[in-house]
Design an enzyme around this catalytic site. Structure first.
Site, PDB file in Angstrom:
ATOM      1  N   ASP A  86       0.821  -1.210   0.000  1.00 41.84           N
ATOM      2  CA  ASP A  86       0.000   0.000   0.000  1.00 41.84           C
ATOM      3  C   ASP A  86       0.855   1.260   0.000  1.00 41.84           C
ATOM      4  O   ASP A  86       2.028   1.250   0.376  1.00 41.84           O
ATOM      5  CB  ASP A  86      -0.960   0.004   1.197  1.00 41.84           C
ATOM      6  CG  ASP A  86      -0.242  -0.070   2.536  1.00 41.84           C
ATOM      7  OD1 ASP A  86       0.706  -0.864   2.657  1.00 41.84           O
ATOM      8  OD2 ASP A  86      -0.632   0.680   3.462  1.00 41.84           O
ATOM      9  N   GLU A 151       0.016  -1.045   5.904  1.00 41.26           N
ATOM     10  CA  GLU A 151       1.057  -0.483   6.755  1.00 41.26           C
ATOM     11  C   GLU A 151       0.862   1.015   6.940  1.00 41.26           C
ATOM     12  O   GLU A 151       1.091   1.544   8.035  1.00 41.26           O
ATOM     13  CB  GLU A 151       2.435  -0.776   6.147  1.00 41.26           C
ATOM     14  CG  GLU A 151       3.620  -0.471   7.053  1.00 41.26           C
ATOM     15  CD  GLU A 151       4.154   0.949   6.932  1.00 41.26           C
ATOM     16  OE1 GLU A 151       5.044   1.301   7.719  1.00 41.26           O
ATOM     17  OE2 GLU A 151       3.674   1.714   6.065  1.00 41.26           O
TER      18      GLU A 151
END
Length: 447
Positions: A86, A151
Site C-alpha cells: 500500500d 502499513e
C-alpha cells in the site's frame, strides 16, 4: 539457456513501473479503499513473477496481505523479508513533476508514488527471488516473504501474519523490513555514505486533548473558553523538553562515523558510549532531526473548535502525536504532559499507545551478514545502526524474533527522503537494480 542479465534487469524495472501504476492507496476505513485495486496488484505481481507464485507456497493474510514460504533444506532459523503493497494518497495540489501513478522513466529515474515507500523494495525482493529460482538456486534455510496491505494506516495485516507464523511454530533468525537506506546528508559535516540500519523504533502514541464548555455567541464571550483553554494547554505541551539520553544504538551510530566526522568532533564521537550526556546536549543543539535522535517528541498535529467565526466553541480538540524514545515509556510521557498542562478541565483521551521496540543486536551474526552484503554492493558506505523515528510493520514481529532490522538497500539523497509521503517520489534506475543485487547476495549467503 541462462537469461541475459540486461533482459533480467529490464524486466525488474518494467515490473516496478507496472506495479507503481496501480494506485494501492490504503484507507483507515476499509470501505474507502478502491474496489479491486489490490486484486489488480496481485494479478500483476503474479504475471511479473511467475516462478515466485508457482514454486513458493502462498497464504492470504487479512484483506490483501501475502505470505510466501520459500522452503530450504532446513526450517531452523528461517528468515523473513518484508515490504508493503500500500501507499499513501496523493494530494491533488501537490506539484509533482511527473504523474505520481505514471511510473515514467525520466533522466535515469523512475518517478511515482511508492517507488521508495515501499514498492521499490517489494519488487526488488521479488526480482531477486525470481532470478534465483530461474537459476535453480535453493536458500540454505526457509525464507518467508511478507507483503502487507495496510502499513500506511497502521492496519492489522502484519499482526495477522505474526499470528500465522506463530501458529506454524516459526521462530525467525532475523526479520528485515523497510526503514533505513544508503543515505547521504544525514549528519552535518559527514560526507561519507551511510547504510543506516534500524535496530529499533520509537513507540507511537496518539492523544487527544479535549476541553468542553457552554459555548455561545461570540459577542459575549466568557473568559478562558474551551478554545482559549485548549490553546494554553497546547502551548504548555509544546514547551516540554522531554529528557534526553543516548541509547546504545545511537552511541554506536556515532562511534562508527567518528573517523569520517570533522576533526573537532571525532574525539567526542569516538567516545560516544562514555560521553552520552555531553553528546545528548550537542545533538539537542543541532536542530530537530538530531535532537529527535535523543528524546521523546510530542507535537500537536490537528486542531478543531467552533464551526463558525461568530460561535464560541462548546468543544475544542487538539491531536498530539507522540514518538516515545527507547528508554522512555508511554506512562512517563503522559505524566509529564499532564503535569505541564496542570488543568483538570483538559481531558486526555488516548487513541492508541505503543511502547518503543526493543533493541536488536548489532554485535551479532545476523547484523554482520547485512553489513557484509552492504560492503559487497555499496563499498563506499559505512554501515551504522540507528533508532527509527517512524513506524513499520516490523514492530509486530518483535513478538516472535529478537533480531528485527529495518533497511531498504536503495541509495536515497536527502531530497529523495523528503519526497516520501510528499511529492516527486522517485528511485534511480541503477539504484533500484543495486537493491535487487543486494537481496540476491543476501539470499545466496544465508548459510
Amino acid at each position: 539457456m541462462a537469461e541475459p542479465v540486461r533482459s533480467r534487469e529490464d524486466a525488474a524495472i518494467e515490473a516496478l513501473r507496472a506495479l507503481v501504476r496501480i494506485p494501492t492507496v490504503s484507507r483507515r476505513r476499509p470501505e474507502d479503499v478502491e474496489a479491486g485495486v489490490f486484486a489488480r496488484f496481485h494479478a500483476e505481481l503474479r504475471a511479473r513473477f511467475p516462478l515466485v507464485h508457482e514454486r513458493l507456497e502462498c497464504t492470504a493474510i487479512g484483506a490483501a496481505g501475502l505470505l510466501f514460504r520459500w522452503a530450504g533444506p532446513s526450517a531452523e532459523r528461517p528468515v523473513v523479508l518484508m515490504a508493503h503493497q500500500d501507499v499513501v494518497p496523493v494530494e491533488p495540489d501537490d506539484p509533482w513533476q511527473h504523474d505520481p501513478f505514471g511510473a515514467e522513466v525520466v533522466d535515469g529515474w523512475v518517478w511515482g508514488r511508492g517507488t521508495l515507500d515501499d514498492k521499490g523494495p517489494l519488487v526488488a525482493v521479488c526480482a531477486a527471488v525470481e532470478s534465483l529460482l530461474g537459476a535453480g538456486f535453493t536458500p540454505a534455510r526457509d525464507v518467508w516473504l511478507f507483503f502487507g496491505c495496510d502499513e500506511e494506516v497502521a492496519g492489522v495485516s502484519a499482526r495477522l501474519a505474526v499470528e500465522e507464523l506463530r501458529r506454524r511454530g516459526v521462530e525467525p533468525w532475523f526479520v528485515l523490513d523497510e526503514g533505513g537506506a544508503v543515505a547521504s546528508g544525514t549528519v552535518p559535516g559527514v560526507a561519507v555514505a551511510q547504510a543506516v540500519i534500524g535496530v529499533a523504533e520509537k513507540g507511537i502514541t496518539n492523544v487527544e486533548l479535549r476541553v468542553a464548555g457552554r459555548g455561545g455567541h461570540a459577542s459575549v464571550p466568557a473568559r478562558l473558553g474551551p478554545t482559549a483553554r485548549l490553546a494554553r494547554a497546547v502551548g504548555r505541551v509544546d514547551a516540554i523538553r522531554h529528557p534526553a539520553h543516548v541509547p546504545d544504538a545511537t552511541a554506536e551510530f556515532f562511534r562508527r562515523l567518528a573517523p569520517h566526522a570533522p576533526a573537532p568532533l571525532r574525539p567526542l564521537l569516538r567516545r560516544a558510549g562514555r560521553l552520552r550526556p555531553l553528546l545528548a546536549r550537542v545533538l539537542g543543539r543541532l536542530g530537530p532531526e538530531s535532537s529527535s535522535m535523543t528524546r521523546t517528541t510530542a507535537v500537536v498535529t490537528t486542531l478543531s473548535g467552533s464551526p463558525a467565526l461568530n460561535v464560541v466553541a462548546t468543544s475544542a480538540v487538539a491531536g498530539v502525536n507522540v514518538r516515545v524514545m527507547v528508554g522512555d515509556s508511554v506512562d512517563a510521557v503522559l505524566a509529564r504532559m499532564r503535569r505541564a498542562v496542570a488543568d483538570d478541565q483538559v481531558r486526555f483521551e488516548i487513541l492508541d499507545r505503543n511502547e518503543p521496540c526493543p533493541l536488536s543486536p548489532v554485535d551479532d551474526d545476523a547484523f554482520r551478514l547485512l553489513e557484509a552484503t552492504v560492503g559487497r554492493v555499496f563499498p563506499d558506505a559505512v554501515t551504522v545502526p540507528y533508532i527509527m523515528m517512524a513506524a513499520t510493520d516490523s514492530r509486530h514481529f518483535t513478538a516472535i524474533c529478537q533480531r528485527v532490522y529495518r533497511f531498504a538497500p536503495l541509495r536515497m539523497s536527502k531530497e529523495q527522503r523528503a519526497a516520501i509521503h510528499s511529492y516527486d517520489e522517485r528511485v534511480g534506475v541503477q539504484d533500484f537494480l543495486d537493491g535487487v543485487e543486494w537481496y540476491r547476495l543476501l539470499l545466496q549467503n544465508l548459510d
